[in-house]
Design an enzyme around this catalytic site. Structure first.
Site, mmCIF file in Angstrom:
data_model
loop_
_atom_site.group_PDB
_atom_site.id
_atom_site.type_symbol
_atom_site.label_atom_id
_atom_site.label_comp_id
_atom_site.label_asym_id
_atom_site.label_seq_id
_atom_site.Cartn_x
_atom_site.Cartn_y
_atom_site.Cartn_z
ATOM 1 C CE LYS A 101 -7.287 -0.732 9.658
ATOM 2 N NZ LYS A 101 -5.996 -1.119 9.044
ATOM 3 N N GLY A 103 -0.140 5.086 -0.830
ATOM 4 C CA GLY A 103 -1.177 5.763 -0.067
ATOM 5 C C GLY A 103 -0.666 6.929 0.756
ATOM 6 C CD GLN A 104 -3.417 10.735 4.884
ATOM 7 O OE1 GLN A 104 -4.278 9.903 5.176
ATOM 8 N NE2 GLN A 104 -3.396 11.940 5.421
ATOM 9 C CG ASP A 147 -0.487 0.757 -3.850
ATOM 10 O OD1 ASP A 147 -1.580 0.380 -4.328
ATOM 11 O OD2 ASP A 147 -0.405 1.524 -2.882
ATOM 12 C CE1 TYR A 188 -9.567 1.085 7.777
ATOM 13 C CE2 TYR A 188 -10.635 2.565 9.336
ATOM 14 C CZ TYR A 188 -9.492 2.117 8.694
ATOM 15 O OH TYR A 188 -8.294 2.707 8.967
ATOM 16 N N GLY A 239 0.828 -1.216 0.000
ATOM 17 C CA GLY A 239 0.000 0.000 0.000
ATOM 18 C C GLY A 239 0.852 1.250 0.000
HETATM 19 P P1 NAD Z 1 -4.587 4.915 1.679
HETATM 20 O O1 NAD Z 1 -5.987 4.596 1.290
HETATM 21 O O2 NAD Z 1 -4.090 6.294 1.445
HETATM 22 O O3 NAD Z 1 -3.592 3.907 0.974
HETATM 23 C C1 NAD Z 1 -3.851 2.549 0.926
HETATM 24 C C2 NAD Z 1 -3.106 1.984 -0.256
HETATM 25 O O4 NAD Z 1 -3.409 0.581 -0.306
HETATM 26 C C3 NAD Z 1 -3.550 2.589 -1.592
HETATM 27 O O5 NAD Z 1 -2.421 3.110 -2.280
HETATM 28 C C4 NAD Z 1 -4.175 1.434 -2.332
HETATM 29 O O6 NAD Z 1 -3.905 1.436 -3.735
HETATM 30 C C5 NAD Z 1 -3.507 0.238 -1.664
HETATM 31 N N1 NAD Z 1 -4.279 -0.994 -1.789
HETATM 32 C C6 NAD Z 1 -5.612 -1.176 -1.702
HETATM 33 N N2 NAD Z 1 -5.922 -2.465 -1.930
HETATM 34 C C7 NAD Z 1 -4.747 -3.117 -2.154
HETATM 35 C C8 NAD Z 1 -4.414 -4.440 -2.441
HETATM 36 N N3 NAD Z 1 -5.367 -5.393 -2.579
HETATM 37 N N4 NAD Z 1 -3.112 -4.768 -2.602
HETATM 38 C C9 NAD Z 1 -2.148 -3.817 -2.496
HETATM 39 N N5 NAD Z 1 -2.410 -2.527 -2.244
HETATM 40 C C10 NAD Z 1 -3.700 -2.184 -2.068
HETATM 41 O O7 NAD Z 1 -4.423 4.484 3.214
HETATM 42 P P2 NAD Z 1 -3.430 5.082 4.291
HETATM 43 O O8 NAD Z 1 -4.080 6.255 4.896
HETATM 44 O O9 NAD Z 1 -2.076 5.210 3.745
HETATM 45 O O10 NAD Z 1 -3.526 3.932 5.387
HETATM 46 C C11 NAD Z 1 -2.560 2.917 5.489
HETATM 47 C C12 NAD Z 1 -2.932 2.064 6.690
HETATM 48 O O11 NAD Z 1 -3.042 2.887 7.853
HETATM 49 C C13 NAD Z 1 -4.266 1.335 6.559
HETATM 50 O O12 NAD Z 1 -4.214 0.088 7.197
HETATM 51 C C14 NAD Z 1 -5.210 2.235 7.331
HETATM 52 O O13 NAD Z 1 -6.303 1.519 7.842
HETATM 53 C C15 NAD Z 1 -4.314 2.723 8.436
HETATM 54 N N6 NAD Z 1 -4.792 3.955 9.044
HETATM 55 C C16 NAD Z 1 -4.774 5.122 8.341
HETATM 56 C C17 NAD Z 1 -5.266 6.263 8.932
HETATM 57 C C18 NAD Z 1 -5.281 7.579 8.221
HETATM 58 O O14 NAD Z 1 -5.874 8.545 8.727
HETATM 59 N N7 NAD Z 1 -4.658 7.701 7.043
HETATM 60 C C19 NAD Z 1 -5.769 6.220 10.243
HETATM 61 C C20 NAD Z 1 -5.795 5.001 10.902
HETATM 62 C C21 NAD Z 1 -5.280 3.879 10.300
HETATM 63 C C1 AKB Z 2 -10.638 6.763 8.361
HETATM 64 O O1 AKB Z 2 -11.217 7.832 8.622
HETATM 65 O O2 AKB Z 2 -11.181 5.783 7.858
HETATM 66 C C2 AKB Z 2 -9.170 6.659 8.751
HETATM 67 C C3 AKB Z 2 -9.032 6.112 10.114
HETATM 68 C C4 AKB Z 2 -9.179 6.993 11.290
HETATM 69 O O3 AKB Z 2 -8.822 4.943 10.274
HETATM 70 N N1 AKB Z 2 -8.581 7.947 8.612
#
Ligand code: NAD
Ligand code: AKB
Length: 319
Positions: free
Chosen positions: A145, A10-11, A30, A141, A7
């Protein structure tokens, strides 16, 4: 020996790979290459592998090819995207994690996997969610988790897999837009303010959620992964907090720097998700076990975001 990041476009991943590559060889992966994914920038010199985490054989092949010793497993569907396709959310978030854990078990790999405040819900005590409390997710989601947290602990206790996890709050960053979550409004407000455009917010001004600036989130992951295993007492996922503010408080901080910022409110189904999450989390266990301390408060975060998104506004006096 190398680190695999799933992934990675992603962000979080788009920033984490750069930091990890300062000390280790990093393989970013990814669904699509960074150049073909519109919302990402590819860090220079990072090896990229196209990899779907639901493809167990593909995961094994990449791990073997590069002699991977650690996986930062970030591939996921977030809360809003997950509600649009619950089957896919389960497949990616739970089956993908299980593939990674099975691989870690077979090859002795270390794993970082982020959980979320989405594990909490209406039955969780209101206010600051304790480390150990009722998990009551309202979204698929959150269900994935909660399942993932207990899967991680099971693999650690039964198979000795060194998997470590953080329950991230909403993350705020400027490099890559958030990927379909409920907390995305905070980034969208700051981006609109920087661009000088009005914003219609999908949650109301009283909505309060825990948030964290991306540099703190990246540092938390790396500090946890470097902590002495003897200090890790939580093998589900650690609460970590940094800041907690209402939308109204964020707007006040923005208007202190961008006085003409214009916002309207049109709460939609995402309001219900936000209302089911805690306003803050109690992260004392992370502080005691491995010394977690956030660095960015609301004002420092808003300053840094605007400085990067709109450098010309960064000269506006602080609140
Ligand atoms: P994001 O959505 O920005 O990035 C996720 C990436 O996963 C994307 O680039 C997408 O293309 C890739 N992806 C989706 N399905 C896939 C697959 N089958 N195989 C390979 N890649 C795949 O998410 P993020 O914000 O970078 O979050 C990363 C992790 O952190 C996640 O587990 C998310 O639950 C967790 N998280 C994020 C936040 C937040 O605010 N950003 C908060 C809590 C937890
Ligand atoms: C979402 O809003 O889904 C994420 C998270 C808090 O897990 N940013």
């Amino acid at each position: 020996m190398s680190i695999l990041v799933t992934g990675a476009n992603g962000q979080i991943g788009s920033e984490l790979v750069g930091t990890l590559s300062e000390t280790d060889r990093v393989i970013a992966s990814d669904l699509a290459s960074p150049s073909s994914a519109s919302r990402t920038t590819a860090p220079d010199g990072i090896v990229f592998e196209k990899l779907d985490v639901t493809d167990r054989d593909g995961l094994h092949a990449v791990t073997e090819k590069y002699g991977i010793h650690t996986i930062y497993h970030l591939a996921s569907l977030l809360s809003v995207t997950g509600e649009k396709n619950p089957d896919r959310a389960w497949d990616v978030n739970v089956n993908g994690l299980k593939h990674v854990l099975d691989l870690a078990r077979a090859r002795g790999l270390k794993v970082f996997w982020p959980s979320s405040i989405a594990v909490f819900g209406r039955a969780t005590p209101a206010g600051r969610a304790p480390q150990t409390t009722i998990l009551d997710p309202s979204t698929i989601y959150g269900v994935t988790k909660v399942s993932g947290e207990f899967l991680c602990r099971y693999y650690c206790e039964h198979f000795g897999v060194d998997v470590r996890s953080l329950r991230y709050p909403g993350l705020i960053s400027y490099r890559t837009p958030p990927g379909g979550g409920t907390t995305d409004y905070a980034v969208k407000i700051l981006t609109a303010a920087a661009e000088g455009t009005p914003y219609e917010c999908f949650v109301g001004p009283e909505t309060q959620l825990p948030m964290m600036y991306m540099p703190d989130a990246i540092r938390a992951a790396i500090e946890l992964m470097h902590a002495n295993p003897g200090f890790i007492s939580v093998r589900t996922s650690y609460n970590v907090s940094a800041v907690s503010f209402t939308v109204g408080q964020l707007i006040d901080a923005v208007r202190a720097r961008v006085p003409d910022f214009d916002i309207a409110y049109r709460p939609d189904r995402r309001q219900r998700i936000a209302d089911s999450w805690p306003r803050d989390v109690d992260d004392r266990r992370a502080r005691e076990d491995w010394g977690w301390r956030p660095k960015f408060d609301l004002n420092a975060m808003v300053d840094d975001m605007l400085a990067h998104l709109a450098p010309e506004r960064s000269s506006v006096p602080n609140a």
